[in-house]
Write a protein that holds these residues in place. Sequence first.
Motif, mmCIF file in Angstrom:
data_model
loop_
_atom_site.group_PDB
_atom_site.id
_atom_site.type_symbol
_atom_site.label_atom_id
_atom_site.label_comp_id
_atom_site.label_asym_id
_atom_site.label_seq_id
_atom_site.Cartn_x
_atom_site.Cartn_y
_atom_site.Cartn_z
ATOM 1 N N THR A 199 0.709 -1.315 0.182
ATOM 2 C CA THR A 199 0.014 -0.120 -0.037
ATOM 3 C C THR A 199 0.718 1.371 -0.135
ATOM 4 O OG1 THR A 199 -1.463 1.174 1.306
ATOM 5 C CG2 THR A 199 -0.321 0.020 2.505
ATOM 6 N N THR A 200 0.445 2.419 -0.885
ATOM 7 C CA THR A 200 0.944 3.738 -0.777
ATOM 8 C C THR A 200 0.414 4.701 -0.015
ATOM 9 O OG1 THR A 200 0.085 3.997 -2.863
ATOM 10 C CG2 THR A 200 2.157 2.838 -2.879
ATOM 11 N N GLU A 201 -0.922 4.487 0.540
ATOM 12 C CA GLU A 201 -1.325 5.269 1.297
ATOM 13 C C GLU A 201 -1.715 4.816 2.523
ATOM 14 O OE1 GLU A 201 -2.464 8.237 0.088
ATOM 15 O OE2 GLU A 201 -1.768 7.647 -2.153
ATOM 16 N N PRO A 202 -1.863 5.950 3.575
ATOM 17 C CA PRO A 202 -2.185 5.720 4.970
ATOM 18 C C PRO A 202 -3.578 5.145 5.077
ATOM 19 C CG PRO A 202 -1.268 7.822 4.994
ATOM 20 C CD PRO A 202 -1.376 7.360 3.285
ATOM 21 N N LEU A 203 -3.748 3.981 5.862
ATOM 22 C CA LEU A 203 -5.035 3.229 5.834
ATOM 23 C C LEU A 203 -5.823 3.762 6.871
ATOM 24 C CD1 LEU A 203 -3.862 -0.468 5.346
ATOM 25 C CD2 LEU A 203 -4.790 1.074 3.480
ATOM 26 N N GLY A 204 -5.406 4.338 8.137
ATOM 27 C CA GLY A 204 -5.959 4.646 9.314
ATOM 28 C C GLY A 204 -6.581 3.615 10.126
ATOM 29 N N LEU A 205 -7.304 3.626 11.031
ATOM 30 C CA LEU A 205 -7.624 2.581 12.002
ATOM 31 C C LEU A 205 -8.652 1.685 11.205
ATOM 32 C CD1 LEU A 205 -8.101 1.167 14.581
ATOM 33 C CD2 LEU A 205 -9.734 2.833 15.305
ATOM 34 N N TRP A 206 -9.821 2.240 10.523
ATOM 35 C CA TRP A 206 -10.708 1.418 9.951
ATOM 36 C C TRP A 206 -10.324 0.687 8.837
ATOM 37 C CZ3 TRP A 206 -14.466 0.062 12.938
ATOM 38 C CH2 TRP A 206 -14.862 0.752 14.038
ATOM 39 N N GLY A 207 -9.610 1.424 8.081
ATOM 40 C CA GLY A 207 -8.872 0.767 6.985
ATOM 41 C C GLY A 207 -8.041 -0.117 7.052
ATOM 42 N N SER A 208 -7.252 -0.035 8.201
ATOM 43 C CA SER A 208 -6.276 -1.148 8.855
ATOM 44 C C SER A 208 -6.993 -2.338 9.229
ATOM 45 C CB SER A 208 -5.325 -0.640 9.795
ATOM 46 O OG SER A 208 -4.657 0.526 9.243
ATOM 47 N N LEU A 209 -8.097 -2.121 9.892
ATOM 48 C CA LEU A 209 -9.096 -3.288 10.494
ATOM 49 C C LEU A 209 -9.451 -4.106 9.298
ATOM 50 C CD1 LEU A 209 -10.130 -4.993 12.638
ATOM 51 C CD2 LEU A 209 -12.042 -3.106 12.615
ATOM 52 N N ARG A 210 -10.100 -3.387 8.200
ATOM 53 C CA ARG A 210 -10.668 -3.843 6.930
ATOM 54 C C ARG A 210 -9.683 -5.049 6.266
ATOM 55 N NH1 ARG A 210 -13.592 0.749 6.401
ATOM 56 N NH2 ARG A 210 -12.057 1.546 5.097
ATOM 57 N N ALA A 211 -8.543 -4.033 6.186
ATOM 58 C CA ALA A 211 -7.191 -4.973 5.305
ATOM 59 C C ALA A 211 -6.972 -6.077 6.256
ATOM 60 C CB ALA A 211 -6.186 -3.832 5.276
ATOM 61 N N ALA A 212 -6.677 -5.996 7.546
ATOM 62 C CA ALA A 212 -6.198 -7.029 8.303
ATOM 63 C C ALA A 212 -7.154 -8.184 8.551
ATOM 64 C CB ALA A 212 -5.882 -6.611 9.846
ATOM 65 N N ARG A 213 -8.470 -7.913 8.363
ATOM 66 C CA ARG A 213 -9.278 -8.939 8.328
ATOM 67 C C ARG A 213 -9.474 -9.801 7.038
ATOM 68 N NH1 ARG A 213 -12.287 -9.873 12.698
ATOM 69 N NH2 ARG A 213 -14.044 -10.877 11.463
ATOM 70 N N ARG A 214 -9.241 -8.780 5.957
ATOM 71 C CA ARG A 214 -9.395 -9.532 4.509
ATOM 72 C C ARG A 214 -7.973 -10.043 4.355
ATOM 73 N NH1 ARG A 214 -10.690 -5.093 2.243
ATOM 74 N NH2 ARG A 214 -8.545 -4.374 1.999
ATOM 75 N N ASN A 215 -7.087 -9.509 4.254
ATOM 76 C CA ASN A 215 -5.408 -9.944 4.132
ATOM 77 C C ASN A 215 -4.356 -8.875 4.816
ATOM 78 O OD1 ASN A 215 -3.307 -11.092 2.963
ATOM 79 N ND2 ASN A 215 -3.882 -10.582 0.780
ATOM 80 N N LEU A 216 -3.799 -9.647 5.745
ATOM 81 C CA LEU A 216 -2.857 -9.175 6.519
ATOM 82 C C LEU A 216 -1.792 -8.418 5.578
ATOM 83 C CD1 LEU A 216 -2.266 -11.138 9.652
ATOM 84 C CD2 LEU A 216 -3.222 -8.490 9.686
ATOM 85 N N LEU A 217 -1.360 -9.001 4.519
ATOM 86 C CA LEU A 217 -0.301 -8.435 3.610
ATOM 87 C C LEU A 217 -0.832 -6.962 3.155
ATOM 88 C CD1 LEU A 217 0.668 -11.443 1.614
ATOM 89 C CD2 LEU A 217 1.544 -10.634 3.695
ATOM 90 N N GLU A 218 -1.910 -6.727 3.223
ATOM 91 C CA GLU A 218 -2.502 -5.508 2.708
ATOM 92 C C GLU A 218 -2.152 -4.227 3.457
ATOM 93 O OE1 GLU A 218 -6.501 -5.674 1.404
ATOM 94 O OE2 GLU A 218 -6.253 -7.314 -0.054
ATOM 95 N N ILE A 219 -1.803 -4.557 4.696
ATOM 96 C CA ILE A 219 -1.532 -3.293 5.870
ATOM 97 C C ILE A 219 -0.073 -2.784 5.730
ATOM 98 C CG2 ILE A 219 -3.246 -4.379 7.506
ATOM 99 C CD1 ILE A 219 -0.823 -5.197 9.305
ATOM 100 N N LEU A 220 0.675 -3.608 4.689
ATOM 101 C CA LEU A 220 2.210 -3.601 4.826
ATOM 102 C C LEU A 220 2.557 -2.251 3.754
ATOM 103 C CD1 LEU A 220 3.461 -7.239 4.313
ATOM 104 C CD2 LEU A 220 3.633 -5.761 6.373
ATOM 105 N N PRO A 221 3.122 -1.314 4.135
ATOM 106 C CA PRO A 221 3.126 0.001 3.454
ATOM 107 C C PRO A 221 4.455 -0.337 2.457
ATOM 108 C CG PRO A 221 4.008 0.380 5.423
ATOM 109 C CD PRO A 221 3.391 -0.978 5.724
#
Length: 450
Positions: free
Chosen positions: A13-35
């Motif tokens: 990811t190239t954009e800050p996810l914020g709390l809710w974005g990080s939670l959605r990403a973490a529940r869908r695919n933890l790799l998506e939280i990696l900047p």
Amino acid sequence: MADTSLPAHVPFTTEPLGLWGSLRAARRNLLEILPELAVRQPMVSGRTGLRWHMVMEPGAIRRVLLENVDNYPKSRATKNILRPAIGESLFIAEGAHWRWQRRAVAPVFSHRNMAALAPVMSAAADRSAARIAGAGERAVDFLDEMVRTTFDVIAEVTFSGEGAFDSAAVHRAIDAYIAEAGRISLLDMLGMPDWMPRPGRLRSGKVVGQMRRIADQAIEARRLRGAADVPDLLDLLMAGRDPESGRRMTTSELRDNLLTFIVAGHETTALTLAWSLYLCAFDPAVQARARAELDSVLGGRPATAADLGRLVFLRQIVDEALRLYPPAGILSRSARAADQLCGREVRPGDTVMIPIYALHRHRQLWQAPDAFRPERFADRDAIDRYAYLPFGDGPRICIGASFAIQEALLILATLMARFRFDLVPGRPPEPVMILTLRPDTGMWLRAAAL
């Protein structure tokens, strides 16, 4: 559009996810939280409810896993996810409780004991080959096939000949537990106390109870039957004792550690095999070179544990699969006391992550990091020890690493000597990490008998 010149990978990811974005990403695919910064910088820090740091610099990782290891126990989120299933086993325990278990269990995984288990692995590989041959020209989900094969191995080496052990029921329970309880919750991300219930883990209580009852019954049946002439994993654990205190494991401690080895001992190796077969299908030249090595070393006979040291290129394929798709894609720790990593302040309570998936693709540590190049492991001394961590490192390095590598090589040698593997158009794997890094849509390949 995906780059088809490279094997399957997840964009950073190239954009800050914020709390809710990080939670959605973490529940869908933890790799998506990696900047994206995680593959270019030594350390990335932020706050998403809790303060966190991602560490990719080998020297700082060495400090976390080895030099100052007591300051960095496994994170509360990791423990909360796994403790309901595996209790205070070797994987979860800390301090003195971890140390005595490690001393008691270490002899179980000696080279001699692992070599004795090789025939069980080879027999499971033969059964897998027969199932694959029976599929003919149809595409096969090799994730499902490898999970079945490695579960056959772990069930046999754990409870050999034990009628009281319902391996199929345990297998179903493990899958159900991961589906219900394996995802991180908002309460974990906010650092809420352990006593606050996480709904997914509450719903998993029935299957956890089932796993524990089956394991307890098998342990008690073994006590009545006694050890076999050729001891299996349960025999070895029951005979094990802490060399310092003489302490043996209780039934609950045996059960929690057995369930740890069952859960970890088949899933991670199955994933390594599925990704290895995919990569060989992705690059036919690599597959052909591996088969030539098998022909040269084995001459058409089955592989044994004694052959593995000569299957050099096959081992490089497995090592490269573990680099590109490490089963444990992210390690998570919690800082107990203040520290400094990469010149930055780490406060008590901060979450310190080692994103293995990003570390293994870091632009400053690897050439062409997203490419499949097994030959990069031809000179292991040229690779920084803390740049490549498929099994972790330090005192808490995976105790079953030698078991996993031996099993992966024996099964891979058996299958590649008998089949050519080809990709199935339109069914690329998607790397997704929840508890482990899996191909979310399965691993669909065709196998042609040689």
